[in-house]
Design a protein around this motif. Sequence first.
Motif, PDB file in Angstrom:
ATOM      1  N   HIS A 127       0.926  -1.105  -0.038  1.00  0.00           N
ATOM      2  CA  HIS A 127      -0.050   0.006   0.087  1.00  0.00           C
ATOM      3  C   HIS A 127       0.880   1.260  -0.184  1.00  0.00           C
ATOM      4  O   HIS A 127       1.743   1.370   0.837  1.00  0.00           O
ATOM      5  N   VAL A 160       2.128   4.574   0.843  1.00  0.00           N
ATOM      6  CA  VAL A 160       2.216   5.455   2.194  1.00  0.00           C
ATOM      7  C   VAL A 160       2.704   6.799   1.972  1.00  0.00           C
ATOM      8  O   VAL A 160       2.649   7.801   2.656  1.00  0.00           O
ATOM      9  N   ASP A 165       2.585  13.851   2.630  1.00  0.00           N
ATOM     10  CA  ASP A 165       2.590  12.716   1.725  1.00  0.00           C
ATOM     11  C   ASP A 165       4.123  12.378   1.097  1.00  0.00           C
ATOM     12  O   ASP A 165       3.998  11.591   0.388  1.00  0.00           O
ATOM     13  N   LEU A 221      -0.765   6.094  10.996  1.00  0.00           N
ATOM     14  CA  LEU A 221      -1.220   6.029   9.451  1.00  0.00           C
ATOM     15  C   LEU A 221      -2.257   4.890   9.427  1.00  0.00           C
ATOM     16  O   LEU A 221      -2.044   3.790  10.172  1.00  0.00           O
ATOM     17  N   VAL A 266      -3.558   2.041   7.215  1.00  0.00           N
ATOM     18  CA  VAL A 266      -3.175   1.344   6.104  1.00  0.00           C
ATOM     19  C   VAL A 266      -3.978  -0.028   6.094  1.00  0.00           C
ATOM     20  O   VAL A 266      -3.816  -0.862   7.031  1.00  0.00           O
ATOM     21  N   ASP A 267      -4.569   0.005   4.902  1.00  0.00           N
ATOM     22  CA  ASP A 267      -5.418  -1.566   4.925  1.00  0.00           C
ATOM     23  C   ASP A 267      -6.374  -1.645   6.036  1.00  0.00           C
ATOM     24  O   ASP A 267      -6.492  -2.826   6.680  1.00  0.00           O
ATOM     25  N   HIS A 318      -0.915   2.120  11.905  1.00  0.00           N
ATOM     26  CA  HIS A 318       0.478   1.897  11.854  1.00  0.00           C
ATOM     27  C   HIS A 318       1.169   3.033  12.124  1.00  0.00           C
ATOM     28  O   HIS A 318       1.125   4.201  11.941  1.00  0.00           O
TER      29      HIS A 318
END
Length: 403
Positions: free
Chosen positions: A300, A302, A345, A361, A363-364, A368
């Motif tokens: 993914h 980031v 970003d 973050l 993420v999915d 994280h």
Amino acid sequence: MSSAVTWIDIPANSPFGPDNLPLGVFRLDDEEPRVGAAIGDHIIDLAPVASAQMLNGSQLFARPSLNDFLALGRPAWRATRDWLFDLVRNPNDRDAVEPHLIPQSAVTMQLPFTVGDYVDFYASEHHATNLGRLFRPDSEPLLPNWKHLPVGYHGRAGTIVASGTDIVRPSGQRKAPDATAPTYGPSQRLDIEVELGYVVGTPSTLGTPIPVDAFEEHVYGVVLVNDWSARDLQAWEYVPLGPFLGKSFATSISPWVISLDALSASAVPLPPQDPPVLPYLAGQKLQNYDITFEVLLNGHRVSSPQYKETYWSPAQMLAHMTVNGASVRTGDLYASGTISGPGKDQRGSFIELTWGGREPLLVDGKEHTFLEDGDEITITAWATGSDGSRLGLGEVVGTIRPA
């Protein structure tokens, strides 16, 4: 890339078109490692092609490292690039080359060169400012020397590893801010650093500095670098002598070395440097490269740092590294330090992306902060080729394993 440019069938989205032709070292089955050039999804096995064409120095391509080739210097580098251009463009060379095209999927890529010394810089103003705000919130983010010289440290060459090598979580001393004494154990704040590495080919003489305008005479090309960092170990140990165990456990580099000649179309001016630099850091050829990076965590995206924002040029880094008379050797590697841009970003480390772990973050569907066991990090990058196409720098990959 259209077949009008080369007789080799190259996928439209390939990072390795006929203007790129990076060099690396590959192993096919149980054969000895040797040098190849990437083209599309294939590798040209250079040793048999060069031998059949009686190319001067053809035996260097049969060796398990690029070092002997790198030591030849810029005239030989350019002659080899011209020869490679002809191989992939001239239909008359097809019969000589085609039997020695090997699918990249069939080989294992190796460390492309034997690393001599490794120096890591701190050349991104955005990164240095972010860390200054994190670590010294009540002070100026940049220390007084930062805009006068490229800050750097001498790292550990022996733990530079090829892309794809698993990274074992390091252990060491760490001390929580509210603790009275340090403890020992696995790092809890394991991080990445997105960097661009410069590969030295032509050595220099001890006692003789390299001027900024001689950069291209000494540096062959670039690799992608992930300088893994244990932030908790680093925070406790780095005063007063700087990075040590928090950095030295592993640094990953990409398998393909992209030549400066291939990157030439992406050269851009440096950002303004104020105050003016001292004379040994001034020159006629100071430039950066317009390179876009992409960071993937478990597949993914980031972050997407931009190298053109970097404050100090690679020529200035090399000049400063040798201004005291220190020499460079074939195979030396020096890196830019973490590459970060002005946007959130565009940050090149998780300590910046999560602001010290305080802003996780998503993420999915999962929060994280720093790296967990099993996490896979992939860093890719690309520049613009001479024909306007995307010129890829490949990728550097690493997966975190438990301490």
